[in-house]
Write an enzyme that holds these catalytic residues in place. Sequence first.
Site, PDB file in Angstrom:
ATOM      1  N   CYS A 131       0.790  -1.097   0.193  1.00 31.09           N
ATOM      2  CA  CYS A 131       0.002  -0.005  -0.013  1.00 31.09           C
ATOM      3  C   CYS A 131       0.939   1.241  -0.038  1.00 31.09           C
ATOM      4  CB  CYS A 131      -1.009   0.063   1.243  1.00 31.09           C
ATOM      5  SG  CYS A 131      -2.284   1.283   1.337  1.00 31.09           S
ATOM      6  N   CYS A 134      -0.681   4.073   2.241  1.00 32.54           N
ATOM      7  CA  CYS A 134      -0.394   4.084   3.710  1.00 32.54           C
ATOM      8  C   CYS A 134       1.019   4.203   3.950  1.00 32.54           C
ATOM      9  CB  CYS A 134      -0.687   2.652   4.047  1.00 32.54           C
ATOM     10  SG  CYS A 134      -2.198   1.780   3.312  1.00 32.54           S
ATOM     11  N   ASP A 135       2.003   3.787   3.185  1.00 28.25           N
ATOM     12  CA  ASP A 135       3.292   3.723   3.752  1.00 28.25           C
ATOM     13  C   ASP A 135       4.232   4.513   2.952  1.00 28.25           C
ATOM     14  OD1 ASP A 135       2.286   1.761   5.314  1.00 28.25           O
ATOM     15  OD2 ASP A 135       2.934  -0.026   3.957  1.00 28.25           O
TER      16      ASP A 135
END
Length: 305
Positions: A131, A134-135
């Site tokens: 992701c 997200c990261d």
Amino acid sequence: MYDVIIIGGGPAGLTAGLYNARARLNVLLLERLAPGGQVLTTDWVENYPGFPDGISGFELMDRMKTQAENFGLKIQSDEVTGLELSSERKRVLTAAGALEAKAIIFCCGATWKKLGIEGEDRLMGKGISFCATCDGPFYRNQEVAVIGGGDTAVEEAIFLTRFVSKVHLVHRRDKLRAARVLQERALSHEKIEFNWNAVPVKIYGEKGVEGIELRNVKTGDVVRKNVQGVFVFIGTIPNSDLVKGLLRLDQNGFVVTDDNMQTSIPGVFAAGDVRSKLFRQISTAVGEGAVASYAVEKYLENVAG
Ligand code: NAP
């Protein structure tokens, strides 16, 4: 006893729920965590019609959920543990107890495929990610590898350039699978370096990712790239374990349906990424959710006599 239970709250499930709730059916949508599905991990969606400037994946799904709830869709967070589909009354087993419905729409989507190489399990969540939204921000001014040549890999590689100093895109062929518009953007991007005909064979690091070893599939040459993050986007596997042995699946485990989203069992429908098909998009999932909802209504008219 519900008219229909929808399992899975991505675009397909929420659309089916919106239509069935609006048609005044007694409908329940079950979702393990929160509705939204894989789109929640997509930073920016720019090919869903109606949003000429694009929309964040999170906002799009939030709007779909609100719209469905405005028509009375009930959404329950519950893990489905089993299904009994053989009789006319379908039973859905959950941690909180058994539920019954006349029809089921199965929309459990798909999950990211893993590489299956040394270091992957050890470093999962410690530098290996599925992701970018997200990261990505964790890798500011660092170098990362992106594995895959499809729409997801190329789109997310472009997104990652906002944070990182360099993206090493690793693709097993010498031609990308991604749409032309994405290819053009990535190929001309100064922060993206392409590693053609290359597959990852090993990820280095103990507490975090320190590097990745790539093998050229044509020459056999092996190189190490010193990256701090590895983003894996090599496609998806269907979340169809619940219906294995119950519904007809294709050789890759995706649920086979007819044009009306009817599976091999009458009264059980499937829509979205879990379905056997060529093109997995938010727009196709939405269309299939609508078709499934209509097919359910027709089915209920017949079983109810
Ligand atoms: P995909 O289209 O299946 O692409 C997977 C990529 O990973 C391919 O390039 C494939 O190589 C490579 N690959 C597969 N197994 C591998 C392995 N073991 N090792 C190394 N590489 C491997 O998956 P996706 O990109 O996630 O897309 C899934 C669906 O969602 C597609 O229908 C796509 O069009 C859609 N999607 C659309 C958008 C958009 O329209 N904006 C965005 C994201 C996804 P080969 O090319 O050699 O097979």
